[in-house]
Design a protein around this motif. Structure first.
Motif, short mmCIF file in Angstrom:
data_model
loop_
_atom_site.label_atom_id
_atom_site.label_comp_id
_atom_site.label_asym_id
_atom_site.label_seq_id
_atom_site.Cartn_x
_atom_site.Cartn_y
_atom_site.Cartn_z
N GLU A 140 100.23 -33.36 9.58
CA GLU A 140 101.81 -33.52 9.84
C GLU A 140 102.00 -34.40 10.82
O GLU A 140 102.83 -35.40 10.67
CB GLU A 140 102.09 -32.10 10.53
N LYS A 141 101.13 -34.56 12.01
CA LYS A 141 101.37 -35.72 12.75
C LYS A 141 101.54 -37.16 12.15
O LYS A 141 102.48 -37.99 12.43
CB LYS A 141 100.38 -35.61 14.00
N SER B 27 101.61 -31.50 4.26
CA SER B 27 100.45 -30.65 4.67
C SER B 27 99.20 -30.90 3.86
O SER B 27 99.58 -31.96 3.05
CB SER B 27 100.72 -29.11 4.16
N GLN C 91 93.70 -25.22 11.19
CA GLN C 91 95.06 -25.44 11.86
C GLN C 91 94.86 -26.95 12.23
O GLN C 91 95.98 -27.69 12.26
CB GLN C 91 95.36 -24.59 13.12
N GLY C 92 94.02 -27.40 12.79
CA GLY C 92 93.61 -28.65 13.32
C GLY C 92 93.61 -29.74 12.16
O GLY C 92 94.42 -30.78 12.33
N ASN D 142 90.12 -38.93 11.77
CA ASN D 142 91.75 -38.77 11.32
C ASN D 142 91.88 -39.48 9.81
O ASN D 142 92.48 -38.91 8.95
CB ASN D 142 92.95 -38.87 12.06
N GLU E 200 107.82 -33.10 8.22
CA GLU E 200 107.16 -31.95 8.75
C GLU E 200 106.81 -31.05 7.59
O GLU E 200 105.94 -30.16 7.76
CB GLU E 200 108.03 -31.19 9.43
N ARG F 288 95.79 -29.47 9.56
CA ARG F 288 97.28 -29.11 9.27
C ARG F 288 97.98 -30.15 10.22
O ARG F 288 98.79 -30.92 10.01
CB ARG F 288 97.63 -27.78 9.28
N ASN F 289 97.62 -30.05 11.52
CA ASN F 289 98.30 -30.86 12.64
C ASN F 289 97.96 -32.41 12.57
O ASN F 289 98.79 -32.94 12.67
CB ASN F 289 97.51 -30.41 14.20
#
Length: 191
Positions: A121-122, A145, A114-115, A25, A142, A117-118
């Motif tokens: 954002e997290k 992005s 999407q993964g 990450n 939130e 983006r998650n």
């Protein structure tokens, strides 16, 4: 996004991600921010696209976003900072999966847009990063992005690196025309 906000997000990744995902990450965020990749480009990067002991990233025509006029961008090799090179090296020396894709997910050999983006954002929520908006107000965590990191590259180039012009920003972000760059980034000033 300011460089300090990106650093806060990267720190938050190590505080909140599972150990085996923290390196991945962090490296995703570092690469998005350093190489100004679009999220669709990032998910399509394979390990084989890294060059020069992870100091360069080769972007094939196929993984780059096509221009609106149906012209394809030319392949590009991007120089990476020593910080990103170090993150890539550390990440690749501690593999938890070995697919062709640079960034796998827990359930697949390639993370989805999407993964990504998650993850972004997290990290922003955990770091309580509030991005700057065009009108000078602050957004919510939130709102962060992968594309906000791309905007952060332009901000960094115009405010933290000396001598850059909008043409330099256009070339780094790989915009087809200077008009796109001017329209989006001409207003960028120190927040």
């Amino acid at each position: 996004m300011t460089p300090e906000q990106v650093d806060q997000m990267r720190t938050a990744v190590f505080q909140t991600s599972a150990d085996y995902l923290a390196e991945r990450n962090d490296t995703m965020i570092a690469l998005l921010y350093d190489a100004d990749l679009r999220v669709g480009e990032l998910v399509n990067v394979d390990v084989e696209y890294l060059r020069g002991h992870h100091a360069k990233l080769y972007l094939t025509t196929e993984i780059q976003e096509d221009y609106p006029n149906d012209n394809s961008p030319t392949p590009k090799t991007l120089a990476l900072t020593s910080d990103t090179t170090h993150a890539l090296t550390t990440y690749l020396n501690t593999p938890w999966k070995n697919p062709d894709a640079l960034f796998p997910s827990c359930s697949n050999d390639r993370i989805t847009t999407q993964g990504v983006r998650n993850v972004v954002e997290k990290a922003a929520v955990e770091a309580d990063v509030r991005p700057y908006k065009v009108d000078g107000t602050r957004g919510n965590p939130e709102d962060v992005s992968p594309h906000a990191l791309r905007h952060g590259v332009a901000y960094r180039m115009m405010n933290h690196e000396s001598g850059n012009t909008l043409y330099d920003v256009r070339n780094r972000l790989r915009h087809r025309s200077i008009q796109t760059t001017e329209q989006i980034y001409d207003h960028i000033t120190e927040a």
